[in-house]
Design a protein around this motif. Structure first.
Motif, PDB file in Angstrom:
ATOM      1  N   ALA A   1      -4.704   9.381   4.244  1.00 30.31           N
ATOM      2  CA  ALA A   1      -5.465  10.172   3.279  1.00 30.31           C
ATOM      3  C   ALA A   1      -5.440  11.619   3.768  1.00 30.31           C
ATOM      4  O   ALA A   1      -5.916  11.906   4.862  1.00 30.31           O
ATOM      5  CB  ALA A   1      -6.899   9.670   3.180  1.00 30.31           C
ATOM      6  N   ALA A   2      -4.841  12.489   2.978  1.00 25.91           N
ATOM      7  CA  ALA A   2      -4.778  13.904   3.360  1.00 25.91           C
ATOM      8  C   ALA A   2      -5.753  14.679   2.491  1.00 25.91           C
ATOM      9  O   ALA A   2      -5.658  14.666   1.261  1.00 25.91           O
ATOM     10  CB  ALA A   2      -3.363  14.444   3.176  1.00 25.91           C
ATOM     11  N   ILE A   3      -6.691  15.313   3.145  1.00 23.85           N
ATOM     12  CA  ILE A   3      -7.793  15.940   2.429  1.00 23.85           C
ATOM     13  C   ILE A   3      -7.609  17.455   2.412  1.00 23.85           C
ATOM     14  O   ILE A   3      -7.585  18.102   3.457  1.00 23.85           O
ATOM     15  CB  ILE A   3      -9.131  15.591   3.111  1.00 23.85           C
ATOM     16  N   SER A   4      -7.487  17.990   1.213  1.00 25.23           N
ATOM     17  CA  SER A   4      -7.359  19.444   1.082  1.00 25.23           C
ATOM     18  C   SER A   4      -8.725  20.094   1.060  1.00 25.23           C
ATOM     19  O   SER A   4      -9.698  19.492   0.604  1.00 25.23           O
ATOM     20  CB  SER A   4      -6.647  19.802  -0.223  1.00 25.23           C
ATOM     21  N   GLY A   5      -8.755  21.321   1.519  1.00 26.84           N
ATOM     22  CA  GLY A   5      -9.975  22.112   1.391  1.00 26.84           C
ATOM     23  C   GLY A   5     -10.022  22.758   0.018  1.00 26.84           C
ATOM     24  O   GLY A   5      -9.179  22.511  -0.840  1.00 26.84           O
TER      25      GLY A   5
ATOM     26  N   PRO B   1       0.823  -1.210   0.000  1.00 28.38           N
ATOM     27  CA  PRO B   1       0.000   0.000   0.000  1.00 28.38           C
ATOM     28  C   PRO B   1       0.859   1.262   0.000  1.00 28.38           C
ATOM     29  O   PRO B   1       1.926   1.290   0.606  1.00 28.38           O
ATOM     30  CB  PRO B   1      -0.780  -0.094   1.307  1.00 28.38           C
ATOM     31  N   MET B   2       0.363   2.277  -0.668  1.00 28.00           N
ATOM     32  CA  MET B   2       1.106   3.522  -0.761  1.00 28.00           C
ATOM     33  C   MET B   2       0.990   4.280   0.568  1.00 28.00           C
ATOM     34  O   MET B   2       0.192   3.918   1.435  1.00 28.00           O
ATOM     35  CB  MET B   2       0.576   4.338  -1.939  1.00 28.00           C
ATOM     36  N   ASP B   3       1.794   5.332   0.689  1.00 28.94           N
ATOM     37  CA  ASP B   3       1.788   6.082   1.942  1.00 28.94           C
ATOM     38  C   ASP B   3       0.700   7.146   1.993  1.00 28.94           C
ATOM     39  O   ASP B   3       0.184   7.449   3.060  1.00 28.94           O
ATOM     40  CB  ASP B   3       3.149   6.760   2.143  1.00 28.94           C
ATOM     41  N   LEU B   4       0.408   7.718   0.832  1.00 27.40           N
ATOM     42  CA  LEU B   4      -0.464   8.900   0.885  1.00 27.40           C
ATOM     43  C   LEU B   4      -1.417   8.968  -0.291  1.00 27.40           C
ATOM     44  O   LEU B   4      -1.023   8.806  -1.446  1.00 27.40           O
ATOM     45  CB  LEU B   4       0.397  10.170   0.889  1.00 27.40           C
ATOM     46  N   ARG B   5      -2.672   9.225   0.032  1.00 23.51           N
ATOM     47  CA  ARG B   5      -3.658   9.630  -0.958  1.00 23.51           C
ATOM     48  C   ARG B   5      -4.035  11.071  -0.640  1.00 23.51           C
ATOM     49  O   ARG B   5      -4.728  11.322   0.342  1.00 23.51           O
ATOM     50  CB  ARG B   5      -4.900   8.747  -0.878  1.00 23.51           C
ATOM     51  N   PRO B   6      -3.578  11.999  -1.440  1.00 18.09           N
ATOM     52  CA  PRO B   6      -4.013  13.383  -1.264  1.00 18.09           C
ATOM     53  C   PRO B   6      -5.184  13.671  -2.192  1.00 18.09           C
ATOM     54  O   PRO B   6      -5.168  13.257  -3.346  1.00 18.09           O
ATOM     55  CB  PRO B   6      -2.789  14.184  -1.718  1.00 18.09           C
ATOM     56  N   GLN B   7      -6.169  14.355  -1.712  1.00 18.09           N
ATOM     57  CA  GLN B   7      -7.296  14.721  -2.582  1.00 18.09           C
ATOM     58  C   GLN B   7      -8.185  15.716  -1.856  1.00 18.09           C
ATOM     59  O   GLN B   7      -7.998  15.985  -0.680  1.00 18.09           O
ATOM     60  CB  GLN B   7      -8.090  13.478  -2.975  1.00 18.09           C
ATOM     61  N   ALA B   8      -9.154  16.223  -2.571  1.00 17.68           N
ATOM     62  CA  ALA B   8     -10.076  17.174  -1.963  1.00 17.68           C
ATOM     63  C   ALA B   8     -11.287  16.441  -1.387  1.00 17.68           C
ATOM     64  O   ALA B   8     -11.538  15.290  -1.720  1.00 17.68           O
ATOM     65  CB  ALA B   8     -10.530  18.215  -2.982  1.00 17.68           C
ATOM     66  N   HIS B   9     -12.020  17.127  -0.521  1.00 14.92           N
ATOM     67  CA  HIS B   9     -13.085  16.429   0.205  1.00 14.92           C
ATOM     68  C   HIS B   9     -14.309  16.134  -0.629  1.00 14.92           C
ATOM     69  O   HIS B   9     -15.131  15.302  -0.251  1.00 14.92           O
ATOM     70  CB  HIS B   9     -13.450  17.173   1.490  1.00 14.92           C
ATOM     71  N   ASP B  10     -14.435  16.782  -1.782  1.00 15.86           N
ATOM     72  CA  ASP B  10     -15.648  16.557  -2.567  1.00 15.86           C
ATOM     73  C   ASP B  10     -15.687  15.176  -3.213  1.00 15.86           C
ATOM     74  O   ASP B  10     -16.752  14.719  -3.597  1.00 15.86           O
ATOM     75  CB  ASP B  10     -15.814  17.646  -3.631  1.00 15.86           C
ATOM     76  N   ILE B  11     -14.540  14.527  -3.324  1.00 15.16           N
ATOM     77  CA  ILE B  11     -14.556  13.228  -3.997  1.00 15.16           C
ATOM     78  C   ILE B  11     -14.187  12.082  -3.054  1.00 15.16           C
ATOM     79  O   ILE B  11     -13.695  11.053  -3.494  1.00 15.16           O
ATOM     80  CB  ILE B  11     -13.668  13.228  -5.263  1.00 15.16           C
ATOM     81  N   ILE B  12     -14.495  12.281  -1.773  1.00 14.13           N
ATOM     82  CA  ILE B  12     -14.347  11.166  -0.833  1.00 14.13           C
ATOM     83  C   ILE B  12     -15.317  10.044  -1.210  1.00 14.13           C
ATOM     84  O   ILE B  12     -14.969   8.876  -1.227  1.00 14.13           O
ATOM     85  CB  ILE B  12     -14.600  11.641   0.613  1.00 14.13           C
ATOM     86  N   ARG B  13     -16.550  10.437  -1.568  1.00  8.28           N
ATOM     87  CA  ARG B  13     -17.560   9.426  -1.861  1.00  8.28           C
ATOM     88  C   ARG B  13     -17.296   8.718  -3.182  1.00  8.28           C
ATOM     89  O   ARG B  13     -17.803   7.620  -3.400  1.00  8.28           O
ATOM     90  CB  ARG B  13     -18.945  10.073  -1.903  1.00  8.28           C
ATOM     91  N   THR B  14     -16.572   9.348  -4.060  1.00  9.39           N
ATOM     92  CA  THR B  14     -16.317   8.726  -5.356  1.00  9.39           C
ATOM     93  C   THR B  14     -14.918   8.110  -5.380  1.00  9.39           C
ATOM     94  O   THR B  14     -14.742   6.924  -5.189  1.00  9.39           O
ATOM     95  CB  THR B  14     -16.464   9.751  -6.498  1.00  9.39           C
TER      96      THR B  14
END
Length: 848
Positions: A560-564, A526-539
């Motif tokens: 998982a680091a979630i950007s605003g 498994p990778m260390d980090l999934r960065p993404q924005a909060h709007d696509i948590i569900r997708t």
RNA sequence: GGGCGCGUAGCUCAGCGGUAGAGCUCUCGCCUUACAAGCGAGCGGUCGCAGGUUCGAACCCUGCCGCGCCCA
């Protein structure tokens, strides 16, 4: 070192140098030879290639880059790919608009086709293969533009590891994973009522829905009951011919006598049963509703649970079907056939009025209506054959297992976990992955055609894994020949493609070489980090967890680091469709990349932050300050690289470096916790104190002009060199350009490959409290001069420091520098009550 | 309606049990052998409201009010 350092031109200079020296390349061999803990792997979000990048993207990708740069400096092998999401509907739309074409799969391929120079009035129909070729061409152009921007932003991605979601590898990966899902029973096809977008003529998934408030009206309509009329209230009278029952709540005393009886629909005279179900709402309308196949998702539930017949009337194009459903009189239905939903409603209402079955005037209301998030017309529900992947929507155990997976992930910030759990727990169906579109990964499936030419869906012909990727519309299944395509007894391709998410949910597998480099995959997944924005948590986030859960039996990443979002002054999300998006290139050029990155670093993980150009200036000022202080320390003062880490003899210098140990410790702890904002804050605060107080205090001594012992100058230079080296590195992740520039003036190699500062490289012997006392004393002298409105260079005849008893020794320790910096003739230190104060008497010449 | 987050100086935000902080803005000064794209100083807040816990509350608890996002 330039005479007058500037930020202008640094981007071009260092982007080229980094590419030339391959500063950010991933050393596969070295990584594989090292323990897993020495690799840091990032599952970079592939931006939609056909979209446009705005400042919000720049911010969130910068956040990831800061983390990547930090880990690289700690000595890790940073696996940092870039992807482009070029498959799917957004690309199709862009190609349609850009060239003025549309895909007509019934047309033959035209090898000599060239698209029109300008889009014409009407969209030109072209074959599927020609259409896909245009998609490929245009995305390639778009991706080159994106890469250019990302390089200018300074992203330290490994440009030797770029993937596309439509590439051969991605297609093979998506098809292989799908075949595995199918073999394990995790994927299946089913003919079922499906939410359907009539504009795009495709099914859509639950994750792509959104509710929008739309005007509607309750129409009160009379059904003929055994003992007089039964009134229902509906917002969709046009579905009357699709009515299969009336429903009320089992506890509703008003309708209990009717349960088990039948009523007749107005206009059509169809006998339908009156049934009871807990989902009927007593206080909504008249409390009794018609069940139609299908008006909404509740209809689907009723239809399924109560085993009602099907009377479908809406077709794929959103128009009423040409033929009346079974049991509905054809002559009454005939004039509705072919009408749009809108005009069918108008006509039905007229007819009901004429027949007297509409009571009163329709009551206007506003109600939530389901839309495809990219669509402009309300979704309909049509029954079609679709592919699904089980995601827990119909299975509580699976749902619980996926929630548990979410708990294996460390979320940054922690509360974003709730978004995930909310979504998983609210699922009400499996994940619909098939789309009736063209530019996507096809299903590696064919069907035998029976003697009547109908596909035999029960026995799909699957492509062998060794042949992947396949295109069933041009490749031929084993045992058949091309001339058997589409003829009875022959075969037909599954016509659908996978939704984009069905491929991008495999981004860790695609980027890490699941299909192409198992050794690498075994190392970085498994990778260390999934960065993404909060709007696509569900997708994206959720679907990636689902795929890894099935294929690897693991979470795909540990964090998982979630950007605003970047929001406009009204706190609305920046997006192109809203027209409030700021183009990044102008901002980058106006303030410089480092300034924009500095502002991005000020947005904490998960927190939305308003776009404010004024703030960019502050970051720009920091970057310029670094250039200037570097030039001063290394140039005018003449500190040199060999002084870094050499012992300091003066208490002021020792204090600075010991205080810097605390800064390094705090910044490092913050970076480890993904709190780059805090790391920058502590570093930056120290940096300004270093510039404004320490450098000012010691510069005369460093010049050897203060009349004190000569070792003092060496000590000052050693302290300045050591601090500059550390600050240079602490700031490198946020200000890659200015720090690299300064670093190049006196060190070898890239600062971005230099070791992250450690507490151990700094001496512990100083008294960190001296830093504050020295600053306080200096500030008091400055205040006296400021209030007297004289220059800071004005000489002071005498200064009397009243210091708390425990600080007297500290003031004495800074005496030499304080006298020089304040230009003080006579300095006296006395113990006093309360906080430190200084009585200043300016030299007569200085007074106005 | 449910969930989550947020309300601290004019603005953007830290602080999350022990004397209210930073940056920006604003005001007043200063050419100081790096930087005037700079430097120094200053003004500015009953920490959304109301209760409670505590020797002590921006901070913990409860309830309201307002804003945002996600889901129905």
């Amino acid at each position: 070192m330039p005479d007058k350092p500037t930020l202008e031109g640094l981007e071009a200079k260092w982007v080229a140098a980094w590419a030339r020296d391959d500063v950010y390349g991933f050393d596969r061999a070295a990584a594989l030879a090292a323990p897993r803990s020495q690799t840091y792997a990032i599952d970079t979000p592939p931006p939609t290639a056909s979209g446009s990048l705005h400042v919000g993207h720049v911010f969130s990708y910068t956040h990831t880059d800061i983390v990547a740069r930090y880990h690289r400096m700690t000595g890790k092998h940073v696996f940092y790919p870039m992807g482009w999401d070029d498959n799917g509907l957004p690309t199709e739309r862009r190609v349609q608009n850009f060239y003025g074409v549309r895909c007509d799969p019934s047309l033959p391929y035209d090898a000599g086709f060239t698209p029109p120079e300008k889009p014409g009035k009407d969209q030109l129909p072209i074959s599927r293969r020609n259409f896909v070729e245009l998609c490929e061409q245009l995305t390639a152009v778009d991706e080159a533009e994106f890469e250019k921007l990302w390089r200018q932003v300074g992203l330290s991605v490994d440009w030797g590891n770029v993937y596309r979601t439509i590439s051969e590898t991605s297609r093979a990966t998506a098809q292989r994973a799908f075949l595995h899902n199918l073999a394990r029973g995790e994927a299946y096809a089913q003919e079922a009522p499906t939410l359907w977008d009539v504009t795009f003529r495709t099914a859509v998934a639950q994750a792509e829905l959104e509710d929008r408030e739309r005007p509607g009206a309750y129409h009160r309509v009379a059904f003929a009951g055994p003992e007089g009329p039964v009134h229902i209230e509906t917002t969709r009278p046009e579905l009357l011919p699709a009515c299969v029952a009336l429903v009320a709540h089992p506890d509703d005393e008003r309708y209990q006598p009717l349960f088990g009886q039948t009523v007749r629909t107005p206009l059509f005279g169809v006998e339908v049963p009156v049934v009871a179900h807990r989902l009927a709402e007593k206080d909504k309308g008249s409390g009794i509703a018609m069940i139609c196949t299908f008006g909404d998702l509740t209809d689907v539930i009723w239809w399924r649970e109560l085993q009602l017949p099907t009377r479908a009337i809406i077709g794929w194009d959103g128009r009423l079907l040409p033929d009346a459903p079974d049991g509905v009189p054809a002559e009454v239905y005939a004039e509705l056939a072919g009408k749009t939903v809108f005009s069918a409603q108008q006509r039905i209402v007229e007819l009901l009025r004429e027949s007297g079955d509409l009571e009163g005037d329709p009551k206007p209301i506003t109600h939530p209506v389901k839309f495809f998030e990219k669509g402009e017309r309300p979704l309909e529900i049509v029954t079609t054959r679709q592919w699904y992947i089980r995601n827990g929507g119909r299975d509580a155990d699976l749902r619980a297992a996926l929630v548990a997976r979410g708990r294996e992930i460390q979320w940054v910030p922690e509360h974003m976990r709730h978004r995930y759990e909310n979504w998983v727990e609210g699922l009400n169906g499996d994940w619909l992955i098939s789309r009736q579109r063209f530019f996507g990964v096809p299903f590696p499936v064919w069907y035998r055609l029976d003697d009547a030419g109908e596909p035999v869906f029960d026995e799909p012909i699957l492509a062998p894994e060794s042949a992947l990727p396949v295109d069933p519309s041009s490749d031929v299944p084993e045992g058949f020949t091309e001339d058997q395509r589409g003829v009875p007894g022959g075969f037909a391709a599954d016509p659908d493609v996978m939704d984009t998410w069905a491929t991008s949910s495999l981004s860790p597998q695609v980027a890490s070489g699941w299909d192409t480099d198992p050794e690498l995959f075994g190392h970085v997944f498994p990778m260390d980090l999934r960065p993404q924005a909060h709007d696509i948590i569900r997708t994206w986030l959720f679907s990636t967890v689902v795929r890894a859960h099935y294929e690897q039996g693991q979470v795909p990443w540990t964090h998982a680091a979630i950007s605003g979002f970047v929001v406009d002054p009204d706190r609305k999300k920046m997006s192109k469709s809203k027209g409030n998006a700021t183009t990044p290139i102008d901002v980058l050029e106006k303030y410089g990349t480092d300034a924009v990155r500095w502002r991005a670093a000020g947005a904490r993980p998960g927190a939305d932050s308003p776009f404010d150009e004024v703030q960019m200036k502050v970051g720009r000022r920091l970057a310029i300050k670094l250039l200037n202080v570097g030039k001063f320390v290394l140039g005018s003062i003449g500190a040199t690289a060999d002084l870094v880490g050499t012992p300091v003899s003066e208490p002021v210098d020792a204090a600075l470096l010991t205080r810097l140990r605390e800064v390094v410790a705090e910044a490092t702890a913050a970076m480890e916790a993904y709190n780059y904002t805090r790391a920058l804050e502590v570093t930056e605060t120290f940096f300004w104190q270093f510039c404004d107080d320490h450098v000012e205090l010691v510069k005369t001594r460093a010049y050897g002009e203060d009349g004190g012992p000569a070792e003092g100058a060496t000590s000052a230079k050693a302290g300045l060199a050591t601090a500059l080296s550390v600050l240079n590195r602490l700031l490198a992740p946020v200000l890659p350009f200015a720090t690299e520039e300064v670093w190049s003036w006196w060190r070898t190699g890239s600062v971005h490959r230099a070791p992250w500062p450690t507490v151990e490289e700094l001496p512990a012997g100083g008294d960190a409290a001296l830093v504050g006392v020295a600053a306080e004393a200096l500030a008091a002298v400055r205040k006296a001069k400021s209030e007297a409105k004289v220059s800071m260079r004005a000489p002071v005849e005498s200064a009397v420091v009243h210091a708390p008893a425990d600080q007297v020794a500290l003031v004495e320790a800074v005496r030499r520098d304080l006298v020089a910096a304040g230009i003080i003739s006579t300095l006296t230190v006395e113990p006093g009550e309360g906080p430190l104060t200084v009585d200043v008497v300016l030299a007569p010449a200085a007074e106005a």
